[in-house]
Design a protein around this motif. Structure first.
Motif, PDB file in Angstrom:
ATOM      1  N   ARG A 131       0.835  -1.213   0.000  1.00 23.15           N
ATOM      2  CA  ARG A 131       0.000   0.000   0.000  1.00 23.15           C
ATOM      3  C   ARG A 131       0.864   1.255   0.000  1.00 23.15           C
ATOM      4  NH1 ARG A 131      -3.151  -2.989   3.893  1.00 23.15           N
ATOM      5  NH2 ARG A 131      -5.096  -3.760   2.945  1.00 23.15           N
ATOM      6  N   GLN A 132       2.024   1.195   0.651  1.00 19.71           N
ATOM      7  CA  GLN A 132       2.936   2.334   0.611  1.00 19.71           C
ATOM      8  C   GLN A 132       3.363   2.630  -0.822  1.00 19.71           C
ATOM      9  OE1 GLN A 132       4.288   4.409   2.929  1.00 19.71           O
ATOM     10  NE2 GLN A 132       3.082   3.593   4.612  1.00 19.71           N
ATOM     11  N   ALA A 133       3.476   1.599  -1.642  1.00 19.88           N
ATOM     12  CA  ALA A 133       3.828   1.767  -3.046  1.00 19.88           C
ATOM     13  C   ALA A 133       2.605   2.005  -3.921  1.00 19.88           C
ATOM     14  CB  ALA A 133       4.588   0.537  -3.544  1.00 19.88           C
ATOM     15  N   SER A 134       1.418   2.125  -3.297  1.00 20.32           N
ATOM     16  CA  SER A 134       0.154   2.349  -4.021  1.00 20.32           C
ATOM     17  C   SER A 134      -0.078   1.282  -5.081  1.00 20.32           C
ATOM     18  CB  SER A 134       0.142   3.748  -4.650  1.00 20.32           C
ATOM     19  OG  SER A 134       0.183   4.747  -3.659  1.00 20.32           O
ATOM     20  N   VAL A 135       0.122   0.024  -4.683  1.00 22.43           N
ATOM     21  CA  VAL A 135      -0.090  -1.079  -5.617  1.00 22.43           C
ATOM     22  C   VAL A 135      -1.532  -1.122  -6.093  1.00 22.43           C
ATOM     23  CG1 VAL A 135      -0.266  -3.607  -5.683  1.00 22.43           C
ATOM     24  CG2 VAL A 135       1.828  -2.533  -4.882  1.00 22.43           C
ATOM     25  N   HIS A 136      -2.466  -0.710  -5.252  1.00 22.12           N
ATOM     26  CA  HIS A 136      -3.879  -0.745  -5.628  1.00 22.12           C
ATOM     27  C   HIS A 136      -4.207   0.216  -6.765  1.00 22.12           C
ATOM     28  CE1 HIS A 136      -3.302   2.368  -2.619  1.00 22.12           C
ATOM     29  NE2 HIS A 136      -4.403   2.949  -3.040  1.00 22.12           N
ATOM     30  N   LEU A 137      -3.307   1.164  -7.039  1.00 20.56           N
ATOM     31  CA  LEU A 137      -3.508   2.115  -8.129  1.00 20.56           C
ATOM     32  C   LEU A 137      -2.571   1.862  -9.306  1.00 20.56           C
ATOM     33  CD1 LEU A 137      -3.804   5.389  -6.008  1.00 20.56           C
ATOM     34  CD2 LEU A 137      -5.677   3.990  -6.913  1.00 20.56           C
ATOM     35  N   ALA A 138      -1.757   0.829  -9.225  1.00 24.66           N
ATOM     36  CA  ALA A 138      -0.734   0.577 -10.243  1.00 24.66           C
ATOM     37  C   ALA A 138      -1.339  -0.023 -11.504  1.00 24.66           C
ATOM     38  CB  ALA A 138       0.347  -0.346  -9.693  1.00 24.66           C
TER      39      ALA A 138
END
Length: 361
Positions: A196-203
């Motif tokens: 989530r820190q890497a914003s995987v949900h928006l990748a």
């Protein structure tokens, strides 16, 4: 630079490391001296222009040297009192201009401590701004040999550095990625909090290039859970784990050890073929494999009529070899795998340089 901290329960918390320019200590000191000098000169100018509004206990009109003297003792808060503003205008200038300058001058003097606070504030602001703008990016899990090679290929196809986020448990690897201009997250990518820190949900795309196969499976499971629509490209060392990784949610899986073994075998029996294969694997040099849409003037024609050498056709999610019967007539929506020499010619450069993600999965 603090990259990884400890949580309240002693667990390691992920940290995001943004790329930033390096400023040497001498340059930083000279920068502060320049600001302090500019502030002092502005006070000297203000006092000199209104020198009749000041009273010197020794009598007489203030000279330029007196203005420098008064400005120096004033901004440094020494304040001997031998020169003082006496007219309303001079006192107003001291109130609304010289006093704020004095505060700024003191901030510059104690800038080391304040710079740390300001740097943290600036980093928090940059992090917030980065998260707000981050959309459709590419997350690369693992900044080892495979991860760096994948990023190198992405850059050669025109992917901007700002759209790549690196995740790795090694702070040194993430620091190296930040020096190269990428945003890095320190932490274990098998944990949802790190992803989530890497914003995987928006990748848009996720590349799993970990050193261990079991880690790759766990990362793929977590990434697919957070982002069901992203394309996930993963690498494993052993082919026996390939199907497991696909079941975990990976769209494409590369078996690194077997791929290297095949190249070794080909280079032994057919060295020239091996050289071409290595050339095709390195994007941006020699020959490149490119995926593009069928052009309007190519519709209805066989694949052999395409100007570039076409190796395969992608239709309805299926990859068909160039000699398939379906390749006798190109249709709208088809995509081609063609070979180009790098750099590409201007007309060819208008096409898409690579697949956008999950075509042909």
């Amino acid at each position: 630079m603090l990259i990884v901290g400890e949580g309240e329960n002693g667990t390691r918390r992920p940290r995001v490391l943004l790329p930033s320019p390096k400023i040497g200590p001498l340059r930083s000191v000279l920068y502060r001296l320049g600001i302090a000098t500019a502030l002092l000169l502005s006070v000297v100018a203000a006092v000199y222009l209104d020198r009749d509004g000041y009273k010197d206990n020794n009598g007489g009109t203030l000279s330029l040297l007196d203005c420098f003297y008064y400005s120096t003792v004033t901004v440094s808060t020494t304040g001997y009192g031998d020169i003082a503003p006496v007219t309303p205008l001079a006192r107003l200038v001291n109130t609304v201009f010289i006093t704020p300058v004095r505060v700024l001058f003191l901030i510059v003097l104690v800038g080391t401590t304040l710079e740390v606070l300001a740097e943290r504030t600036r980093q928090d602001w940059r992090l917030s701004r980065w998260r707000h703008r981050l959309r459709d990016h590419i997350v690369v899990v693992g900044y080892g040999t495979k991860g760096r090679s994948a990023i190198k290929t992405l850059l050669s196809t025109g992917v901007p550095r700002a759209s790549i986020v690196v995740v790795d448990p090694d702070p040194r690897a993430v620091a190296e990625a930040a020096e190269a201009g990428f945003v890095g997250v320190v932490g274990d990518a098998t944990q949802n909090s790190v992803l989530r820190q890497a914003s995987v949900h928006l990748a848009k795309e996720i590349i799993v290039a970990t050193a261990r196969d079991d880690t790759a499976v766990l990362v793929t499971l977590s990434a697919r859970h957070l982002n069901p629509g992203a394309g996930i490209q993963a690498s494993v060392r052993e082919s026996e784990n390939l199907q497991l990784l696909r079941q975990s949610g990976a769209d494409h899986v590369i078996t690194s050890s077997e791929a290297a073994g095949r190249l070794l075998g080909v280079s032994t029996s057919q060295p020239n073929v091996s050289e071409i294969m290595e050339d095709l694997l390195e994007q941006g040099r020699g020959l490149d494999l490119v995926e593009r849409e069928v052009r309007v003037e190519e519709l209805g024609k066989p694949i052999r009529a395409v100007r570039e050498p076409a190796l395969a056709l992608i239709r309805d999610g299926r990859t068909l070899p160039y000699d398939s019967k379906a390749c006798r007539e190109l249709k709208r929506g088809d995509r081609l795998i063609v070979v180009r020499s790098a750099p590409a010619d201007p007309e060819a450069g208008q096409d898409e340089p690579a697949s956008s993600g999950r075509d042909g999965a």
